[in-house]
Design a protein around this motif. Sequence first.
Motif, mmCIF file in Angstrom:
data_model
loop_
_atom_site.group_PDB
_atom_site.id
_atom_site.type_symbol
_atom_site.label_atom_id
_atom_site.label_comp_id
_atom_site.label_asym_id
_atom_site.label_seq_id
_atom_site.Cartn_x
_atom_site.Cartn_y
_atom_site.Cartn_z
ATOM 1 N N LEU A 52 0.823 -1.206 0.000
ATOM 2 C CA LEU A 52 0.000 0.000 0.000
ATOM 3 C C LEU A 52 0.858 1.257 0.000
ATOM 4 O O LEU A 52 2.068 1.216 0.289
ATOM 5 C CB LEU A 52 -0.907 0.009 1.246
ATOM 6 N N HIS A 53 0.230 2.364 -0.289
ATOM 7 C CA HIS A 53 0.872 3.662 -0.162
ATOM 8 C C HIS A 53 1.198 3.907 1.309
ATOM 9 O O HIS A 53 0.448 3.475 2.200
ATOM 10 C CB HIS A 53 -0.079 4.749 -0.680
ATOM 11 N N PRO A 54 2.327 4.590 1.612
ATOM 12 C CA PRO A 54 2.685 4.823 3.014
ATOM 13 C C PRO A 54 1.600 5.513 3.830
ATOM 14 O O PRO A 54 1.525 5.339 5.057
ATOM 15 C CB PRO A 54 3.945 5.691 2.918
ATOM 16 N N ASP A 55 0.739 6.303 3.192
ATOM 17 C CA ASP A 55 -0.316 7.009 3.917
ATOM 18 C C ASP A 55 -1.611 6.216 4.015
ATOM 19 O O ASP A 55 -2.586 6.683 4.618
ATOM 20 C CB ASP A 55 -0.609 8.357 3.234
ATOM 21 N N ALA A 56 -1.659 5.039 3.399
ATOM 22 C CA ALA A 56 -2.879 4.216 3.429
ATOM 23 C C ALA A 56 -2.777 3.177 4.539
ATOM 24 O O ALA A 56 -1.703 2.622 4.795
ATOM 25 C CB ALA A 56 -3.083 3.525 2.087
#
Length: 315
Positions: A52-56
Amino acid sequence: MNRGTELDQQKVVQLDRGLFFVSYKSAEDLAAPPRVMVSPAPGHERRIELVLHPDADEAVLWQPNSALVVRVEAPATLLVQVLPMRHGGSRAAAVRIEPITPGSPPTLSRTTMAFAPTAAAPASALTQDVGPGLRLLAHVAGLGDVMVGQNSWIAGPTAPSRVEGIMLDWPDIPAGLDIRYAVQFANPQAGNSKLVPLGTFAGTRGRALPITGIVLEMSGPSDLQFVAEAVFLSAPTLRATGRRVVLSGPTGREPLVGLRINVESVQPIEDAVPVQPEASKASRKEASSGRVRVFRSRPRQDVPAATGSARSTHP
């Protein structure tokens, strides 16, 4: 929202070992697009890793143009579920799963490891070394941004392709020289015929709007001029020289499919023809007695025009 409604929009995808790119491409309702949830099938959690994206914090794609990566250690099953954003909302979404392949090490022998382009590769695709001087970048349909140095074709007679935008640059431009340029389209567009300075992109990208005309202008040192060539669809190659150059097809609506620009020194005008010494009176009298008199004219001098002129040349 009940469980049955959710299951109606669930897809089961069988994946082999590998790396996969899951992208949310589009949705019918852009105001309230459905969300896409990605998860391993029950019992396959250890075979699948979701990157996943680091912010997800969860494997949810909330809107089109979002994506995640799936890493599969062994053949496994992936669940892709589309859920409406609100009760009774749209569940129409396009999701694509594409494998990401690392390739394999080359097994070519030393004699076959050549770095020169093949004959099929257009010269305009080679942007590794554009050299000093004026540089031309163009956005070409099917190729993207392509950059070449002076006097090199982008697309052109041997590999015509639609040019949608250009940018000129000259890191070591001579002192006092100023260059501006503009592009023209068949239909009115923002920026149409607007002159821009070096380093500014003029045109479009990814909108399938071909350029139909080019304007080049320079000011400063008077010993320089443009030498430009252009190919417009179904028309002969045009060549123009001068400090202001305008290039377009026969009707002004033909797409630009090739361009080459150079800046060269203006050729000096040849020395004037020397004045012949005055003939003697005797020779003048002798010449006047004949019936035929021959007058010798000066050789014609070609003087470059201040405004560039285009003429057709067959490639």
